[in-house]
Design a protein around this motif. Structure first.
Motif, PDB file in Angstrom:
ATOM      1  N   MET A   1       0.852  -1.164   0.000  1.00  0.00           N
ATOM      2  CA  MET A   1       0.000   0.000   0.000  1.00  0.00           C
ATOM      3  C   MET A   1       0.903   1.234   0.000  1.00  0.00           C
ATOM      4  N   GLU A   3       2.475   4.792   0.767  1.00  0.00           N
ATOM      5  CA  GLU A   3       2.549   5.447   2.072  1.00  0.00           C
ATOM      6  C   GLU A   3       1.398   6.415   2.314  1.00  0.00           C
ATOM      7  N   LYS A   5      -1.630   6.315   1.192  1.00  0.00           N
ATOM      8  CA  LYS A   5      -2.869   5.586   1.482  1.00  0.00           C
ATOM      9  C   LYS A   5      -2.839   5.011   2.889  1.00  0.00           C
ATOM     10  N   SER A   6      -1.694   4.491   3.309  1.00  0.00           N
ATOM     11  CA  SER A   6      -1.627   3.949   4.669  1.00  0.00           C
ATOM     12  C   SER A   6      -1.779   5.071   5.697  1.00  0.00           C
ATOM     13  N   GLU A   7      -1.308   6.270   5.375  1.00  0.00           N
ATOM     14  CA  GLU A   7      -1.497   7.418   6.264  1.00  0.00           C
ATOM     15  C   GLU A   7      -2.980   7.793   6.333  1.00  0.00           C
ATOM     16  N   VAL A   9      -5.506   5.734   5.954  1.00  0.00           N
ATOM     17  CA  VAL A   9      -6.129   4.687   6.773  1.00  0.00           C
ATOM     18  C   VAL A   9      -5.887   4.967   8.253  1.00  0.00           C
ATOM     19  N   GLU A  10      -4.644   5.226   8.598  1.00  0.00           N
ATOM     20  CA  GLU A  10      -4.286   5.471   9.993  1.00  0.00           C
ATOM     21  C   GLU A  10      -5.014   6.704  10.534  1.00  0.00           C
ATOM     22  N   TRP A  68     -12.134   8.833   4.279  1.00  0.00           N
ATOM     23  CA  TRP A  68     -11.975   7.459   4.743  1.00  0.00           C
ATOM     24  C   TRP A  68     -13.364   6.920   5.046  1.00  0.00           C
ATOM     25  N   TYR A  76     -13.483  -1.875   8.756  1.00  0.00           N
ATOM     26  CA  TYR A  76     -13.514  -1.778   7.304  1.00  0.00           C
ATOM     27  C   TYR A  76     -14.902  -1.374   6.812  1.00  0.00           C
TER      28      TYR A  76
END
Length: 90
Positions: A1, A3, A5-7, A9-10, A68, A76
């Protein structure tokens, strides 16, 4: 994923836990969708994911690409796949 996108999500999950969760009834709102603008921390809750996103984008048109989406009571928005079940005995 990637970075960024992972940020997203977080950040989305952190906002959900801190801002949204205290405002929703997990039993009453279970399985409703939550659309969160990860910059403004504004959100919408609806049984229909697209309706939640549309209302949020009406107030924050610049939010596209930083929203998000998840469900109340789940980490999810959607779940793909299933679980294997034992074959019934004949």
């Amino acid at each position: 994923m990637p970075e960024e996108k992972s940020e997203l999500v977080e950040r989305g999950n952190e906002i959900f836990d801190r801002v949204v969760r205290p405002q929703v009834d997990v039993e009453e709102d279970a399985q409703k969708y939550v659309a969160i603008d990860t910059e403004s921390e504004d959100y919408e809750v609806d049984r229909d994911a697209l309706s939640a996103v549309d209302r949020l984008e009406e107030r924050h048109p610049e939010a596209r690409g930083r929203i998000w989406l998840r469900r109340v009571g789940s980490r999810y928005a959607y779940h793909f796949g299933g679980r294997l079940q034992d074959e019934p005995e004949s």
